[in-house]
Motif scaffolding. Structure first.
Motif, PDB file in Angstrom:
ATOM      1  N   VAL A  18       7.883   1.336   7.758  1.00 16.75           N
ATOM      2  CA  VAL A  18       8.523   2.292   8.659  1.00 16.75           C
ATOM      3  C   VAL A  18       7.446   3.181   9.275  1.00 16.75           C
ATOM      4  O   VAL A  18       6.297   3.189   8.815  1.00 16.75           O
ATOM      5  CB  VAL A  18       9.604   3.161   7.951  1.00 16.75           C
ATOM      6  N   THR A  19       7.822   3.912  10.301  1.00 18.88           N
ATOM      7  CA  THR A  19       6.876   4.810  10.947  1.00 18.88           C
ATOM      8  C   THR A  19       6.392   5.844   9.937  1.00 18.88           C
ATOM      9  O   THR A  19       7.166   6.278   9.073  1.00 18.88           O
ATOM     10  CB  THR A  19       7.573   5.513  12.138  1.00 18.88           C
ATOM     11  N   ASN A  20       5.122   6.175  10.055  1.00 19.46           N
ATOM     12  CA  ASN A  20       4.519   7.196   9.183  1.00 19.46           C
ATOM     13  C   ASN A  20       4.247   6.691   7.763  1.00 19.46           C
ATOM     14  O   ASN A  20       4.046   7.479   6.848  1.00 19.46           O
ATOM     15  CB  ASN A  20       5.433   8.435   9.140  1.00 19.46           C
ATOM     16  N   SER A  21       4.260   5.360   7.597  1.00 20.68           N
ATOM     17  CA  SER A  21       4.016   4.846   6.254  1.00 20.68           C
ATOM     18  C   SER A  21       2.545   4.470   6.062  1.00 20.68           C
ATOM     19  O   SER A  21       2.128   4.144   4.955  1.00 20.68           O
ATOM     20  CB  SER A  21       4.913   3.638   5.987  1.00 20.68           C
ATOM     21  N   GLY A  22       1.754   4.518   7.151  1.00 24.10           N
ATOM     22  CA  GLY A  22       0.319   4.248   7.010  1.00 24.10           C
ATOM     23  C   GLY A  22      -0.136   2.926   7.586  1.00 24.10           C
ATOM     24  O   GLY A  22      -1.229   2.450   7.238  1.00 24.10           O
ATOM     25  N   LYS A  23       0.644   2.343   8.470  1.00 22.65           N
ATOM     26  CA  LYS A  23       0.254   1.049   9.077  1.00 22.65           C
ATOM     27  C   LYS A  23      -1.020   1.228   9.918  1.00 22.65           C
ATOM     28  O   LYS A  23      -2.006   0.512   9.732  1.00 22.65           O
ATOM     29  CB  LYS A  23       1.384   0.512   9.968  1.00 22.65           C
ATOM     30  N   THR A  24      -0.937   2.194  10.832  1.00 26.08           N
ATOM     31  CA  THR A  24      -2.077   2.406  11.716  1.00 26.08           C
ATOM     32  C   THR A  24      -3.289   2.882  10.932  1.00 26.08           C
ATOM     33  O   THR A  24      -4.422   2.493  11.219  1.00 26.08           O
ATOM     34  CB  THR A  24      -1.698   3.397  12.837  1.00 26.08           C
ATOM     35  N   PHE A  25      -3.011   3.673   9.909  1.00 25.19           N
ATOM     36  CA  PHE A  25      -4.119   4.132   9.059  1.00 25.19           C
ATOM     37  C   PHE A  25      -4.786   2.932   8.396  1.00 25.19           C
ATOM     38  O   PHE A  25      -6.009   2.845   8.340  1.00 25.19           O
ATOM     39  CB  PHE A  25      -3.611   5.121   8.004  1.00 25.19           C
ATOM     40  N   ARG A  58       0.856  -1.179   0.000  1.00 20.79           N
ATOM     41  CA  ARG A  58       0.000   0.000   0.000  1.00 20.79           C
ATOM     42  C   ARG A  58       0.895   1.232   0.000  1.00 20.79           C
ATOM     43  O   ARG A  58       1.716   1.418   0.914  1.00 20.79           O
ATOM     44  CB  ARG A  58      -0.905   0.019   1.233  1.00 20.79           C
ATOM     45  N   ARG A  95       1.321   5.082   0.325  1.00 18.04           N
ATOM     46  CA  ARG A  95       0.632   6.193   0.981  1.00 18.04           C
ATOM     47  C   ARG A  95       0.591   7.410   0.075  1.00 18.04           C
ATOM     48  O   ARG A  95       1.564   7.688  -0.629  1.00 18.04           O
ATOM     49  CB  ARG A  95       1.433   6.548   2.243  1.00 18.04           C
ATOM     50  N   PRO A  96      -0.491   8.168   0.107  1.00 18.40           N
ATOM     51  CA  PRO A  96      -0.463   9.417  -0.685  1.00 18.40           C
ATOM     52  C   PRO A  96       0.444  10.438  -0.008  1.00 18.40           C
ATOM     53  O   PRO A  96       0.686  10.348   1.195  1.00 18.40           O
ATOM     54  CB  PRO A  96      -1.918   9.880  -0.673  1.00 18.40           C
TER      55      PRO A  96
HETATM   56  P1  ADP Z   1       2.317   4.467  10.819  1.00 16.69           P
HETATM   57  O1  ADP Z   1       1.291   3.815  11.631  1.00 16.69           O
HETATM   58  O2  ADP Z   1       2.925   3.599   9.784  1.00 16.69           O
HETATM   59  O3  ADP Z   1       3.368   5.156  11.620  1.00 16.69           O
HETATM   60  P2  ADP Z   1       0.175   6.220  10.178  1.00 16.69           P
HETATM   61  O4  ADP Z   1      -0.856   5.224   9.833  1.00 16.69           O
HETATM   62  O5  ADP Z   1       0.109   6.836  11.510  1.00 16.69           O
HETATM   63  O6  ADP Z   1       1.619   5.639   9.959  1.00 16.69           O
HETATM   64  O7  ADP Z   1       0.152   7.289   9.044  1.00 16.69           O
HETATM   65  C1  ADP Z   1       0.775   8.513   9.134  1.00 16.69           C
HETATM   66  C2  ADP Z   1      -0.111   9.627   8.605  1.00 16.69           C
HETATM   67  O8  ADP Z   1      -0.400   9.414   7.244  1.00 16.69           O
HETATM   68  C3  ADP Z   1      -1.417   9.687   9.331  1.00 16.69           C
HETATM   69  O9  ADP Z   1      -1.765  11.031   9.504  1.00 16.69           O
HETATM   70  C4  ADP Z   1      -2.383   9.021   8.370  1.00 16.69           C
HETATM   71  O10 ADP Z   1      -3.674   9.569   8.499  1.00 16.69           O
HETATM   72  C5  ADP Z   1      -1.801   9.336   7.020  1.00 16.69           C
HETATM   73  N1  ADP Z   1      -2.043   8.292   6.057  1.00 16.69           N
HETATM   74  C6  ADP Z   1      -1.410   7.100   5.989  1.00 16.69           C
HETATM   75  N2  ADP Z   1      -1.844   6.365   4.963  1.00 16.69           N
HETATM   76  C7  ADP Z   1      -2.793   7.098   4.346  1.00 16.69           C
HETATM   77  C8  ADP Z   1      -3.662   6.884   3.208  1.00 16.69           C
HETATM   78  N3  ADP Z   1      -3.602   5.739   2.500  1.00 16.69           N
HETATM   79  N4  ADP Z   1      -4.492   7.864   2.860  1.00 16.69           N
HETATM   80  C9  ADP Z   1      -4.542   8.997   3.572  1.00 16.69           C
HETATM   81  N5  ADP Z   1      -3.788   9.257   4.648  1.00 16.69           N
HETATM   82  C10 ADP Z   1      -2.923   8.324   5.046  1.00 16.69           C
END
Ligand code: ADP
Ligand code: MG
Length: 798
Positions: free
Chosen positions: A122-129, A37, A39-40
């Motif tokens: 990695v952190t901030n790559s969208g895992k939690t999202f 996936r 991320r945008p």
């Molecule tokens: P991780 O958990 O990998 O550290 P996050 O899920 O917290 O990363 O994502 C970081 C930021 O990017 C958040 O603000 C999240 O809302 C945004 N983000 C991640 N993936 C997407 C997506 N596919 N579309 C829109 N926003 C996203």
């Protein structure tokens, strides 16, 4: 159902390792699915002019190392290509993503299989999202809960649990899966966290804790042979609201714990587990409440810690510890995947397999069963190519490339034969709930409940058949057809993959060969360049030396020029001198002729010298070269004693020498030329000397004359003076004589002295004084006369 089938079909056409499939194809085994996936880009991230990640198609990405990456330093711009089960670009919605990655797993879980889904990146790559999502865009976990509750709606068992009320997602997922209505379903959830290799319960809020969070341990479950978290709170949830409440409670606790110990949630792994307990319903609508016949399936949803390395976490000891442990879990996960993959290859070719290091980290210990085939596993690979470095994401990609080749078992629980057990198990009568139509208009199996208890096939449709045998056959045919299609697709994929791999490998090999060739060429060139430069250096040194020699030679030439000029001048001078000398000789000759007495031509010396001259002349001018007797003659001439200018002149020896000097032979072994020159010089000197002598003589004579004259003149003047004086005296004497005569005449008489017999003048007494005076006068007179006489004699002598 249509959607589900599509998903399943797509996933089966994924690209598992061709080797594994080829050697050990097992329809019961399925590799870990890897979904990428991307991320945008968020508004505050800088725009990358040349992104390193390119999407080839919906299965493959290509990563070109940028110049500032380690990969670039290691192997230049050689791109890395990674294949995935499917790639979701930034435009993919949470719903799409959920439908394709998680929905098939929910399907399995509801049928008693285990499943695992984990997000890696990695952190901030969208895992939690991806997993949790937001209120507007719920992630796969809330959607899973939605779908499960939607599906079991009427078949969930009663629960007494009191719900926590929390905010819920605005956008609920309304998907429903057709479930096996031969069961009643009980849903249990737990929420745990692994942080620095310790397991904590996220469903225990910090208020209930004393000072320190209690870490839970892993225990061994004898029945399954797997580890479980001992003491982890498991909550039975009856409704979706309750499930959400639990989920958000856990999330809240996680956030609070993070704040308390000053960590960020990205450093811990969170594990949300949904357990589905299935109690069979027998043909008489009794729920069989015997644990032997209940099946428990587990669905774990894991949000892994950021896979980045130490770099950002080096600021304190705690961070370092965190980083070390996070990396330990992820590192061991990677090692396990690698070992599993290799073991598959090894077992395919009958080799001994290696021990998988599950026990090295809590995470792998916990998920050992999932990786060993206890259900399906899905990996969500999250990348953010906009503000994550190439090397970090390359690391993520490599991990996923390995993980996606690991095959896990598909089926865990055997199908139950409920007809036989219905007599002797504990059972309670089921209160038949109102039946509900499933989403997408698919009829549930509930419709043909009682008679159709042997079938839990996926491919049920609303088309009811009259003959179950035929139905079964059709279903089997369909199944086989699907499998055949799958196999065909796999074959095609394999072929293309093999082709691609061969091309890639050939390319790599060619590139390698090219590199080797280029490097050897480079080395050769370098060597050549080096040798050339040394040669150049040498040449330069030579050139410099030559230049120096040239300079010195030029200097010498100019010196020689000068010498030559000087010699020319000297020569000119000598010539002039010779001329002068010749003239002098001529002169002398003339002088000789006039002044010098001729040499005695009959003398022995003359004849000998003349003879020598004649012989020498003959010897020299007879031959064209100098002979030995010329040398002898020259020696004799050189050693000739009493050589005078007159002798040289008279014997014409000088002229001969001059002739010899003027003449030149090719060789001169006796140095006749030089010697004659020397002799000529000597003779010239003689001539000069003799002329000087003559001149000197004349000068001496002249000087003598002058001196004499001077002397005579002085003597004469002296004499004149004396004469004057004498004349004066004579005058005086004459006067006195006159006076005497007078006196004499008067008084004078002669008396002779007896003793002397000389007549003496006898003077009368009266005149005795007068007589004395006269005697003195006579004496003076005598003296004067003597002087005069002496003077005259002197003059005469001169
Ligand atoms: P991780 O958990 O990998 O550290 P996050 O899920 O917290 O990363 O994502 C970081 C930021 O990017 C958040 O603000 C999240 O809302 C945004 N983000 C991640 N993936 C997407 C997506 N596919 N579309 C829109 N926003 C996203
Ligand atoms: Mg996160």
């Amino acid at each position: 159902m249509a959607q589900e089938t599509k998903v399943a079909h797509h996933s089966s056409s994924s690209s598992p390792n061709p080797h594994i499939d080829f050697f050990a194809y097992n329809p019961e085994k399925e590799p870990i699915k890897a979904y990428l996936r991307i991320r945008p880009q968020s508004y505050n991230e800088p725009l990358i002019p040349e992104p390193y990640l390119q999407i080839v198609d919906d299965l493959e990405v290509c990563m070109t190392p940028p110049e500032d990456s380690n990969a670039f330093r290691a192997r230049n711009r050689t791109p890395e290509r990674y294949k995935f089960t499917k790639i979701f670009t930034e435009s993919a919605t949470q719903e799409d993503f959920f439908n394709q990655t998680t929905l098939p797993l929910i399907h399995d879980v509801l049928r008693g299989e285990n499943a695992l889904i984990f997000a890696y990146g990695v952190t901030n790559s969208g895992k939690t999202f991806s997993i949790m999502g937001t209120k507007q865009q719920p992630g796969l976990l809330p959607r899973t809960l939605d779908v499960i509750f939607n599906s079991i709606n009427e078949y969930k068992s009663d629960a007494k649990l009191k719900p926590f009320m929390h905010k819920q997602p605005i956008n609920r997922d309304h998907t429903t899966i057709a479930i096996d209505t031969n069961f009643e379903y009980g849903i249990w959830v737990s929420f745990a966290e692994i942080y620095t290799e310790k397991i904590y319960d996220l469903l225990i809020s910090p208020d209930n804790m004393f000072q320190k969070r209690k870490a839970l341990s892993l225990k061994y479950e004898y029945k399954s042979g797997h580890k479980y978290i001992a003491g982890l709170k498991e909550v039975k949830v009856k409704s979706i609201e309750e499930a959400y409440a639990i989920l958000y409670e856990g999330q809240k606790n996680r956030a609070e714990y993070s704040t308390i110990i000053n960590q960020t949630s990205s450093r811990s792994h969170s594990i949300f587990t949904i357990r589905i307990v299935r109690a069979p319903i027998d043909s008489h609508n009794y729920v069989i409440e015997d644990p032997t016949y209940a099946t428990v399936s587990k669905f774990s949803i894991v949000d892994l810690a950021g896979s980045e390395r130490y770099r950002n976490t080096l600021n304190s000891g705690q961070r370092l510890k965190e980083a070390g442990n996070i990396n330990k879990s992820l590192m061991v996960l990677g090692q396990c995947m690698e070992t599993l993959r290799l073991n598959q290859l090894k077992s395919a070719i009958g080799k001994k397999i290696a021990l998988v290091p599950y026990r090295h980290s809590k995470l792998t210990e916990l998920f050992k069963s999932s990786f060993e085939g206890d259900g399906k596993a899905v990996m969500v690979v999250n990348v953010n190519p906009f503000n994550t470095g190439f090397d970090e994401n390359s690391h993520v990609m490599k991990f996923s490339a390995v993980a996606k080749d690991v095959a896990t078992w598909k089926r865990v629980h055997p199908r139950l034969e409920l007809k036989d057990i219905s007599k002797y198990v504990n059972k309670r009568l089921r209160v038949t709930p109102k039946q509900k139509k499933v989403y997408y208009g698919i009829e549930s199996l509930m419709n043909d409940d009682e008679d159709d208890d042997d079938d839990d096939d996926d491919d049920d449709d609303d088309e009811s058949s009259e003959d179950p045998f035929v139905d079964n056959l059709i279903a089997q045919i369909e199944d086989l057809r699907n499998k055949w299609l799958e196999a065909e697709t796999r074959c095609a994929t394999m072929e293309t993959e093999i082709r691609q791999q061969v091309t890639k490998e050939t390319e790599i090999e060619l590139k390698r060969m090219e590199e080797i060739y280029m490097s050897s060429l480079k080395r050769e060139l370098q060597d050549k360049q080096n040798s050339m430069s040394t040669e150049m250096d040498k040449l330069c040194v030579h050139l410099n030396e030559h230049e120096a020699t040239k300079h010195s030679l030029l200097e010498k030439i100019s010196e020689l020029e000068k010498d030559k000029q000087k010699q020319q001048e000297q020569l000119n001078r000598l010539a002039a001198q010779i001329k002068e000398k010749d003239a002098i000789i001529e002169n002398l000759n003339s002088i000789e002729e006039t002044n010098i007495e001729p040499l005695d031509k009959n003398s022995f010396i003359y004849t000998k010298f003349l003879n020598l001259r004649r012989k020498l002349r003959r010897s020299i001018f007879r031959n064209e070269e100098y002979s030995h007797d010329a040398d002898v003659l020259m020696t004799e001439i050189e050693q000739f004693e009493n050589v005078t200018f007159e002798l040289v002149k008279e014997t014409s020896m000088g002229k001969l020498m001059k002739l010899i000097v003027e003449k030149e032979f090719k060789s001169d072994p006796y140095k006749i030329h030089q010697r004659s020159k020397k002799l000529l010089n000597y003779y010239i000197k003689l001539s000069i000397l003799s002329s000087q002598k003559r001149e000197d003589k004349m000068i001496v004579l002249n000087t003598n004359h002058a001196n004499q004259e001077q002397e005579i003149r002085t003597t004469l003047s002296k004499l004149k003076e004396e004469n004057g004086k004498l004349k004066h005296k004579l005058k005086l004497m004459q006067e006195s004589h006159k006076r005497l005569k007078k006196v004499f005449d008067n008084t004078w008489s002669f008396e002779y002295d007896d003793a002397n017999t000389i007549p003496t003048l006898s003077i009368p007494e009266s005149s005795k004084t007068q007589q004395k005076e006269n005697k003195e006068l006579v004496n003076i007179l005598y003296y004067i006369c003597a002087c005069f006489f002496f003077f005259c004699l002197l003059i005469k002598l001169n």
